[in-house]
Design a protein around this motif. Sequence first.
Motif, PDB file in Angstrom:
ATOM      1  N   ASN A  49       0.846  -1.185   0.000  1.00 11.37           N
ATOM      2  CA  ASN A  49       0.000   0.000   0.000  1.00 11.37           C
ATOM      3  C   ASN A  49       0.887   1.242   0.000  1.00 11.37           C
ATOM      4  O   ASN A  49       2.069   1.180   0.354  1.00 11.37           O
ATOM      5  N   LEU A  50       0.322   2.346  -0.389  1.00  8.28           N
ATOM      6  CA  LEU A  50       1.085   3.582  -0.508  1.00  8.28           C
ATOM      7  C   LEU A  50       1.572   4.080   0.852  1.00  8.28           C
ATOM      8  O   LEU A  50       2.687   4.582   0.966  1.00  8.28           O
ATOM      9  N   GLU A  51       0.742   3.948   1.892  1.00  5.86           N
ATOM     10  CA  GLU A  51       1.131   4.442   3.212  1.00  5.86           C
ATOM     11  C   GLU A  51       2.423   3.800   3.695  1.00  5.86           C
ATOM     12  O   GLU A  51       3.310   4.481   4.218  1.00  5.86           O
ATOM     13  N   SER A  52       2.520   2.493   3.547  1.00  8.14           N
ATOM     14  CA  SER A  52       3.732   1.779   3.966  1.00  8.14           C
ATOM     15  C   SER A  52       4.949   2.292   3.199  1.00  8.14           C
ATOM     16  O   SER A  52       5.996   2.580   3.775  1.00  8.14           O
ATOM     17  N   ALA A  53       4.791   2.413   1.903  1.00  9.17           N
ATOM     18  CA  ALA A  53       5.904   2.886   1.062  1.00  9.17           C
ATOM     19  C   ALA A  53       6.310   4.305   1.448  1.00  9.17           C
ATOM     20  O   ALA A  53       7.511   4.618   1.523  1.00  9.17           O
ATOM     21  N   LEU A  54       5.327   5.178   1.694  1.00 12.68           N
ATOM     22  CA  LEU A  54       5.639   6.562   2.061  1.00 12.68           C
ATOM     23  C   LEU A  54       6.395   6.634   3.385  1.00 12.68           C
ATOM     24  O   LEU A  54       7.286   7.468   3.553  1.00 12.68           O
ATOM     25  N   GLU A  55       6.051   5.767   4.320  1.00 15.89           N
ATOM     26  CA  GLU A  55       6.739   5.747   5.608  1.00 15.89           C
ATOM     27  C   GLU A  55       8.216   5.388   5.424  1.00 15.89           C
ATOM     28  O   GLU A  55       9.099   6.032   5.997  1.00 15.89           O
ATOM     29  N   PHE A  56       8.494   4.377   4.619  1.00 16.89           N
ATOM     30  CA  PHE A  56       9.879   4.005   4.344  1.00 16.89           C
ATOM     31  C   PHE A  56      10.593   5.120   3.581  1.00 16.89           C
ATOM     32  O   PHE A  56      11.744   5.446   3.872  1.00 16.89           O
ATOM     33  N   ASP A  57       9.892   5.720   2.611  1.00 14.02           N
ATOM     34  CA  ASP A  57      10.486   6.783   1.806  1.00 14.02           C
ATOM     35  C   ASP A  57      10.852   7.984   2.678  1.00 14.02           C
ATOM     36  O   ASP A  57      11.914   8.591   2.513  1.00 14.02           O
ATOM     37  N   LYS A  58       9.972   8.319   3.605  1.00  9.21           N
ATOM     38  CA  LYS A  58      10.206   9.445   4.510  1.00  9.21           C
ATOM     39  C   LYS A  58      11.507   9.250   5.313  1.00  9.21           C
ATOM     40  O   LYS A  58      12.188  10.208   5.642  1.00  9.21           O
ATOM     41  N   ASN A  59      11.838   7.996   5.581  1.00  8.82           N
ATOM     42  CA  ASN A  59      13.050   7.670   6.342  1.00  8.82           C
ATOM     43  C   ASN A  59      14.226   7.284   5.443  1.00  8.82           C
ATOM     44  O   ASN A  59      15.181   6.647   5.906  1.00  8.82           O
ATOM     45  N   ASN A  60      14.131   7.640   4.153  1.00  7.87           N
ATOM     46  CA  ASN A  60      15.190   7.340   3.167  1.00  7.87           C
ATOM     47  C   ASN A  60      15.510   5.852   3.100  1.00  7.87           C
ATOM     48  O   ASN A  60      16.665   5.457   2.972  1.00  7.87           O
ATOM     49  N   LYS A  61      14.459   5.023   3.137  1.00  9.98           N
ATOM     50  CA  LYS A  61      14.639   3.570   3.098  1.00  9.98           C
ATOM     51  C   LYS A  61      13.774   2.930   2.018  1.00  9.98           C
ATOM     52  O   LYS A  61      13.224   1.853   2.208  1.00  9.98           O
ATOM     53  N   ILE A  62      13.653   3.608   0.882  1.00  2.90           N
ATOM     54  CA  ILE A  62      12.778   3.087  -0.171  1.00  2.90           C
ATOM     55  C   ILE A  62      13.293   1.754  -0.722  1.00  2.90           C
ATOM     56  O   ILE A  62      12.497   0.878  -1.065  1.00  2.90           O
ATOM     57  N   GLU A  63      14.595   1.581  -0.790  1.00  2.00           N
ATOM     58  CA  GLU A  63      15.124   0.308  -1.277  1.00  2.00           C
ATOM     59  C   GLU A  63      14.733  -0.832  -0.337  1.00  2.00           C
ATOM     60  O   GLU A  63      14.402  -1.930  -0.789  1.00  2.00           O
ATOM     61  N   GLU A  64      14.746  -0.566   0.956  1.00  8.75           N
ATOM     62  CA  GLU A  64      14.317  -1.577   1.930  1.00  8.75           C
ATOM     63  C   GLU A  64      12.837  -1.909   1.736  1.00  8.75           C
ATOM     64  O   GLU A  64      12.439  -3.068   1.761  1.00  8.75           O
TER      65      GLU A  64
END
Length: 147
Positions: free
Chosen positions: A5-20
């Motif tokens: 879902n987008l929310e999960s991805a945005l949370e990781f992205d906000k913490n500079n962890k999109i690759e994770e």
Amino acid sequence: MNYGNLESALEFDKNNKIEEWIQLFLRNDGDNLPLADGLLLEERCYTGIIDFDLNKLHNVKSGAPEYFHDEESISHFFDIVNNMKAELDKWNPPPMIIEFKSDGTFYVCDGRHRLEAYRQLGINRTKAVCWATGEENFTRLLEALNK
């Protein structure tokens, strides 16, 4: 945890962890282990989550992917697309995962069902994570996104 879902991805992205997030999504609810493994083979550079213009995917034909040849696979593809369209207002889809190839084109690595659903619904923009192999191609990717 549900990563699709987008929310999960945005949370990781906000913490500079999109690759994770990509690895967790693909290895769990994204169910795309070959892509997850393939992304680890070379240095990849990622944009983070962006608002992506689907018209940049002009090289990706509408309809079922070209690698589906039998009627059952094609029918199953469209069943999933139709279910996605029916549930879109109840589901916040994860970002598409899109490769910028060395020939300057974009390729959908994860999200073909979503792409077809968006096209059928007349949606021209969606959230995506784009990636390129190596710094030089990543610079070209950023330039292509700004055109």
